[in-house]
Design an enzyme around this catalytic site. Structure first.
Site, short mmCIF file in Angstrom:
data_model
loop_
_atom_site.label_atom_id
_atom_site.label_comp_id
_atom_site.label_asym_id
_atom_site.label_seq_id
_atom_site.Cartn_x
_atom_site.Cartn_y
_atom_site.Cartn_z
N ASN A 10 -6.24 36.87 19.98
CA ASN A 10 -6.84 35.66 20.53
C ASN A 10 -8.23 35.53 19.91
OD1 ASN A 10 -7.89 33.59 22.00
ND2 ASN A 10 -7.86 34.64 23.98
N TRP A 11 -8.31 34.65 18.92
CA TRP A 11 -9.59 34.53 18.18
C TRP A 11 -10.65 33.79 19.01
CZ3 TRP A 11 -7.98 32.81 12.52
CH2 TRP A 11 -7.36 33.89 11.88
N LYS A 12 -10.24 33.14 20.09
CA LYS A 12 -11.18 32.33 20.89
C LYS A 12 -11.93 31.37 19.96
CE LYS A 12 -11.16 35.95 24.27
NZ LYS A 12 -11.77 36.60 25.41
N HIS A 96 -5.24 30.93 30.31
CA HIS A 96 -6.19 32.01 30.05
C HIS A 96 -7.35 31.91 31.06
CE1 HIS A 96 -9.31 34.39 28.14
NE2 HIS A 96 -8.33 34.99 27.46
N GLU A 98 -10.43 32.18 30.80
CA GLU A 98 -11.58 31.36 30.38
C GLU A 98 -11.29 29.87 30.58
OE1 GLU A 98 -12.12 33.16 26.51
OE2 GLU A 98 -12.72 35.00 27.54
N GLU A 168 -4.11 39.87 32.45
CA GLU A 168 -5.47 40.01 31.94
C GLU A 168 -6.45 40.02 33.11
OE1 GLU A 168 -5.93 38.82 27.58
OE2 GLU A 168 -6.35 37.06 28.77
N GLY A 174 -13.52 40.92 27.61
CA GLY A 174 -14.78 40.86 26.88
C GLY A 174 -15.89 41.71 27.49
N SER A 213 -10.27 43.86 26.83
CA SER A 213 -10.97 44.95 26.14
C SER A 213 -10.04 46.00 25.52
CB SER A 213 -11.99 45.61 27.07
OG SER A 213 -12.98 44.68 27.45
N GLY A 235 -11.77 40.42 21.19
CA GLY A 235 -12.81 40.93 20.29
C GLY A 235 -12.29 41.80 19.15
P1 PGA Z 1 -11.02 40.86 24.88
O1 PGA Z 1 -10.29 39.47 25.19
O2 PGA Z 1 -10.03 41.72 24.14
O3 PGA Z 1 -12.20 40.49 24.02
O4 PGA Z 1 -11.41 41.46 26.18
C1 PGA Z 1 -8.95 39.41 25.60
C2 PGA Z 1 -8.56 38.02 25.96
O5 PGA Z 1 -9.39 37.30 26.54
O6 PGA Z 1 -7.44 37.57 25.69
#
Ligand code: PGA
Length: 250
Positions: A10-12, A96, A98, A168, A174, A213, A235
């Site tokens: 997931n490059w966000k 997600h 976010e 998640e 993150g 993470s 990340g």
């Molecule tokens: P992260 O993100 O590995 O940076 O914690 C995971 C995600 O939000 O899908």
């Protein structure tokens, strides 16, 4: 275990034409014979066309991080599921945390988006997870069950058959604080058992991946858990080396 295994990046909101090309060229080369897991890359909308060109002869699949709840029309700024299909996406992230927390996506909106994906035969990576406050209040189970059930009520359990479920925990995303393998396994097993009450075969076959993470150090212990069928990596998916090291532990 016959379930498929997925490693999804997931490059966000990261990347540029140049860095995408460098990263994907390295991944493609290193993963040319890789068959242990299906690799998925969720990229920002504007780069999906670039991914479709760069990944043309590759086993790596790409998809979007969001999709419109509408089919087409006067929806300024939106991107439809048909457009994603048109450009060669095979999936989109859905729900997600976010999106839920920063963009106020609720269960109903997420269900509408899911319907659009289903119409285009696109796979949904449906994300669920509790906040730290909810975990500390002992509400993890009820929160994630509610999120899953809201989708099932809207689209039907059979429609989930094509989807990937991603657990998640919001507090792990993150933050560098991964759920322990035991904590993650507990929720994955609970979700699978919950689905089994409604459709045993679907529950046995659906991939439930973990995100929050995940990195090259903790991936192995998470992936060894019997109900964890892969990872959703934020990340650590932005650097070829760390992402490839995660792929290697499968
Ligand atoms: P992260 O993100 O590995 O940076 O914690 C995971 C995600 O939000 O899908």
């Amino acid at each position: 275990m016959s379930r498929p295994f997925y490693i999804a990046a997931n490059w966000k909101m990261h990347g540029s034409k140049e860095t995408n090309k460098t990263l994907l060229t390295k991944l493609k080369q290193a993963l040319v014979d890789y068959q242990k897991a299906q690799i998925l890359i969720a990229a920002p909308f504007v780069y999906l066309d670039q991914l479709s060109e760069l990944l043309v002869d590759s086993r790596l699949k790409f998809g979007a991080q969001n999709v419109s709840q509408f089919e087409q029309g006067a929806y300024t700024g939106e991107v439809s599921a048909a457009m994603l299909a048109d450009i060669g996406c095979s999936f989109a992230l859905l729900g997600h945390s976010e999106r839920r927390h920063l963009f106020a996506e609720n269960n109903q909106l997420i269900a509408e988006k899911c319907k659009q994906l289903l119409k285009q035969d696109l796979q949904a990576i449906f994300c669920v997870g509790e906040t730290l406050q909810q975990r500390e209040a002992g509400q993890t189970e009820s929160v994630v069950k509610q999120q899953v059930q809201a989708l099932i009520d809207a689209v039907g359990i059979k429609a989930l058959g094509k989807s990937i479920l991603a657990y998640e925990p919001v507090w792990a995303i993150g933050s560098g604080k991964t759920a322990s393998p035991e904590q993650a396994q507990e929720v994955h097993a609970m979700l699978r058992a919950y689905l089994a009450e409604q459709d045993q075969t679907l529950a046995e076959n659906i991939a439930i991946i973990y995100g929050g993470s995940v990195n090259e150090k903790n991936a192995q212990s998470l992936f060894e858990q019997k109900d964890i069928d892969g990872g959703l990596i934020g990340g650590a998916s932005l650097q070829a080396e760390s992402f490839l090291n995660i792929c290697k532990v499968v």
